[in-house]
Write a protein that holds these residues in place. Structure first.
Motif, PDB file in Angstrom:
ATOM      1  N   SER A  54       0.865  -1.175   0.000  1.00  0.00           N
ATOM      2  CA  SER A  54       0.000   0.000   0.000  1.00  0.00           C
ATOM      3  C   SER A  54       0.902   1.226   0.000  1.00  0.00           C
ATOM      4  CB  SER A  54      -0.912   0.000   1.225  1.00  0.00           C
ATOM      5  OG  SER A  54      -0.129  -0.094   2.387  1.00  0.00           O
ATOM      6  N   ALA A  55       0.358   2.335  -0.468  1.00  0.00           N
ATOM      7  CA  ALA A  55       1.136   3.583  -0.509  1.00  0.00           C
ATOM      8  C   ALA A  55       0.207   4.756  -0.270  1.00  0.00           C
ATOM      9  CB  ALA A  55       1.824   3.735  -1.858  1.00  0.00           C
ATOM     10  N   TYR A  70       6.553  -1.450 -10.428  1.00  0.00           N
ATOM     11  CA  TYR A  70       7.959  -1.158 -10.680  1.00  0.00           C
ATOM     12  C   TYR A  70       8.752  -2.445 -10.708  1.00  0.00           C
ATOM     13  CZ  TYR A  70       7.398   3.887 -10.150  1.00  0.00           C
ATOM     14  OH  TYR A  70       7.047   5.201 -10.338  1.00  0.00           O
ATOM     15  N   PRO A  71       9.942  -2.511 -11.324  1.00  0.00           N
ATOM     16  CA  PRO A  71      10.678  -1.376 -11.866  1.00  0.00           C
ATOM     17  C   PRO A  71      10.214  -0.873 -13.226  1.00  0.00           C
ATOM     18  CG  PRO A  71      11.944  -3.375 -12.172  1.00  0.00           C
ATOM     19  CD  PRO A  71      10.732  -3.759 -11.374  1.00  0.00           C
TER      20      PRO A  71
ATOM     21  N   SER B   2       9.186   6.936 -17.465  1.00  0.00           N
ATOM     22  CA  SER B   2       8.452   6.780 -16.218  1.00  0.00           C
ATOM     23  C   SER B   2       7.654   8.055 -15.915  1.00  0.00           C
ATOM     24  CB  SER B   2       9.453   6.507 -15.096  1.00  0.00           C
ATOM     25  OG  SER B   2       8.790   6.071 -13.943  1.00  0.00           O
ATOM     26  N   PHE B   3       6.466   7.900 -15.352  1.00  0.00           N
ATOM     27  CA  PHE B   3       5.632   9.060 -14.999  1.00  0.00           C
ATOM     28  C   PHE B   3       6.381   9.970 -14.021  1.00  0.00           C
ATOM     29  CE2 PHE B   3       2.241  11.251 -12.677  1.00  0.00           C
ATOM     30  CZ  PHE B   3       1.477  11.728 -13.722  1.00  0.00           C
ATOM     31  N   PHE B   4       7.015   9.358 -13.028  1.00  0.00           N
ATOM     32  CA  PHE B   4       7.918  10.104 -12.138  1.00  0.00           C
ATOM     33  C   PHE B   4       9.350   9.683 -12.448  1.00  0.00           C
ATOM     34  CE2 PHE B   4       4.026   9.896  -9.393  1.00  0.00           C
ATOM     35  CZ  PHE B   4       3.753  11.254  -9.405  1.00  0.00           C
ATOM     36  N   HIS B   7      10.739   8.145  -8.115  1.00  0.00           N
ATOM     37  CA  HIS B   7       9.580   7.846  -7.262  1.00  0.00           C
ATOM     38  C   HIS B   7      10.102   7.144  -6.016  1.00  0.00           C
ATOM     39  CE1 HIS B   7       5.022   6.683  -7.325  1.00  0.00           C
ATOM     40  NE2 HIS B   7       5.384   7.309  -6.235  1.00  0.00           N
ATOM     41  N   PHE B   9       9.804   5.717  -2.181  1.00  0.00           N
ATOM     42  CA  PHE B   9       8.882   5.150  -1.190  1.00  0.00           C
ATOM     43  C   PHE B   9       9.604   4.943   0.130  1.00  0.00           C
ATOM     44  CE2 PHE B   9       7.171   3.972  -5.294  1.00  0.00           C
ATOM     45  CZ  PHE B   9       5.813   4.190  -5.152  1.00  0.00           C
ATOM     46  N   ARG B  51       8.722  12.360  -6.728  1.00  0.00           N
ATOM     47  CA  ARG B  51       7.567  12.145  -5.861  1.00  0.00           C
ATOM     48  C   ARG B  51       8.017  11.383  -4.620  1.00  0.00           C
ATOM     49  NH1 ARG B  51       2.574  14.167  -4.748  1.00  0.00           N
ATOM     50  NH2 ARG B  51       1.392  12.655  -3.538  1.00  0.00           N
ATOM     51  N   ASN B  53       6.787   9.350  -1.426  1.00  0.00           N
ATOM     52  CA  ASN B  53       5.612   8.636  -0.915  1.00  0.00           C
ATOM     53  C   ASN B  53       5.908   7.873   0.369  1.00  0.00           C
ATOM     54  OD1 ASN B  53       4.153   8.380  -3.965  1.00  0.00           O
ATOM     55  ND2 ASN B  53       2.817   8.206  -2.183  1.00  0.00           N
ATOM     56  N   SER B  54       4.865   7.686   1.140  1.00  0.00           N
ATOM     57  CA  SER B  54       4.955   6.715   2.228  1.00  0.00           C
ATOM     58  C   SER B  54       4.420   5.394   1.696  1.00  0.00           C
ATOM     59  CB  SER B  54       4.139   7.183   3.426  1.00  0.00           C
ATOM     60  OG  SER B  54       2.809   7.420   3.023  1.00  0.00           O
ATOM     61  N   ALA B  55       4.845   4.310   2.326  1.00  0.00           N
ATOM     62  CA  ALA B  55       4.398   2.983   1.913  1.00  0.00           C
ATOM     63  C   ALA B  55       4.295   2.086   3.133  1.00  0.00           C
ATOM     64  CB  ALA B  55       5.368   2.382   0.906  1.00  0.00           C
ATOM     65  N   VAL B  68      13.112   3.047  -1.060  1.00  0.00           N
ATOM     66  CA  VAL B  68      13.487   2.577  -2.392  1.00  0.00           C
ATOM     67  C   VAL B  68      13.172   3.683  -3.395  1.00  0.00           C
ATOM     68  CG1 VAL B  68      11.263   1.377  -2.710  1.00  0.00           C
ATOM     69  CG2 VAL B  68      13.227   0.724  -4.124  1.00  0.00           C
ATOM     70  N   TYR B  70      12.506   4.331  -7.319  1.00  0.00           N
ATOM     71  CA  TYR B  70      12.196   3.734  -8.614  1.00  0.00           C
ATOM     72  C   TYR B  70      12.174   4.811  -9.680  1.00  0.00           C
ATOM     73  CZ  TYR B  70      11.027  -0.845  -6.689  1.00  0.00           C
ATOM     74  OH  TYR B  70      11.094  -2.081  -6.090  1.00  0.00           O
ATOM     75  N   PRO B  71      12.334   4.517 -10.973  1.00  0.00           N
ATOM     76  CA  PRO B  71      12.382   3.169 -11.541  1.00  0.00           C
ATOM     77  C   PRO B  71      13.714   2.441 -11.377  1.00  0.00           C
ATOM     78  CG  PRO B  71      12.568   4.784 -13.290  1.00  0.00           C
ATOM     79  CD  PRO B  71      12.324   5.548 -12.023  1.00  0.00           C
ATOM     80  N   GLY B  73      15.228   1.326  -8.826  1.00  0.00           N
ATOM     81  CA  GLY B  73      15.221   0.250  -7.836  1.00  0.00           C
ATOM     82  C   GLY B  73      16.404   0.268  -6.895  1.00  0.00           C
ATOM     83  N   TRP B  75      17.880   0.811  -3.261  1.00  0.00           N
ATOM     84  CA  TRP B  75      17.417   0.750  -1.862  1.00  0.00           C
ATOM     85  C   TRP B  75      18.446   1.394  -0.952  1.00  0.00           C
ATOM     86  CZ3 TRP B  75      12.921  -1.866   0.015  1.00  0.00           C
ATOM     87  CH2 TRP B  75      12.175  -2.535  -0.976  1.00  0.00           C
TER      88      TRP B  75
END
Lengths: 103, 103
Positions: A54-55, A70-71, B2-4, B7, B9, B51, B53-55, B68, B70-71, B73, B75
């Protein structure tokens, strides 16, 4: 190589001000459905490691409810469980983009 | 494309059973810090759309707190705001991986 081969984020954001948001369209329930279904089907493997997350708000509210995989960065919207089943079977299991649900 | 472009998280998961989790290490506060800092610095642009985000739990609890990006990947783990500043400046702004924080 990505830690997860398919890292799926469901926006499950709930707005409190009455404006539209993914969770008004059952996002949390959809995320739980997909998480359980992936487990039940046993399609997350060592060579196709799938994680369902979830995000918070991913800022595509107008197109919601949304998920991103992703990726590869493939974005989807969905209406019901049959849409989610198609994403699970086609994309998560077989790596094929579901064009009709892509945003 | 990629849209972002970046991105990000943050796992902000809080476990209720007392076992270790990212939010025991200030994950929510860290996410808010980075979100505000990116805005303040104005580094999210049309050509480098960032962007934050929380996850939910991303299943790397032992290495947490984790994020992480993305795109790509990538960490990371982090301890304090200076680690977060380095990720913002190096990775999010300039696209260079911060090797010392990579997991």
């Amino acid at each position: 190589m990505s830690f997860f081969d398919k890292h799926v984020f469901f926006c499950t954001h709930q707005r409190e001000d009455g404006s539209d948001c993914c969770n008004n369209h059952g996002a949390q329930k959809a995320r739980d459905y997909v998480k359980n279904k992936v487990k039940e089907l046993g399609i997350s493997t060592r060579h196709n490691n799938i994680r369902i997350n979830s995000a918070g708000c991913m800022d595509r509210c107008d197109e919601g409810p949304v998920i991103v995989v992703y990726p590869e960065g493939t974005w989807y919207t969905y209406v019901d469980e049959s849409d989610l089943d198609e994403i699970i079977e086609e994309h998560l299991k077989n790596g094929r983009v579901v064009e009709r649900l892509k945003i």
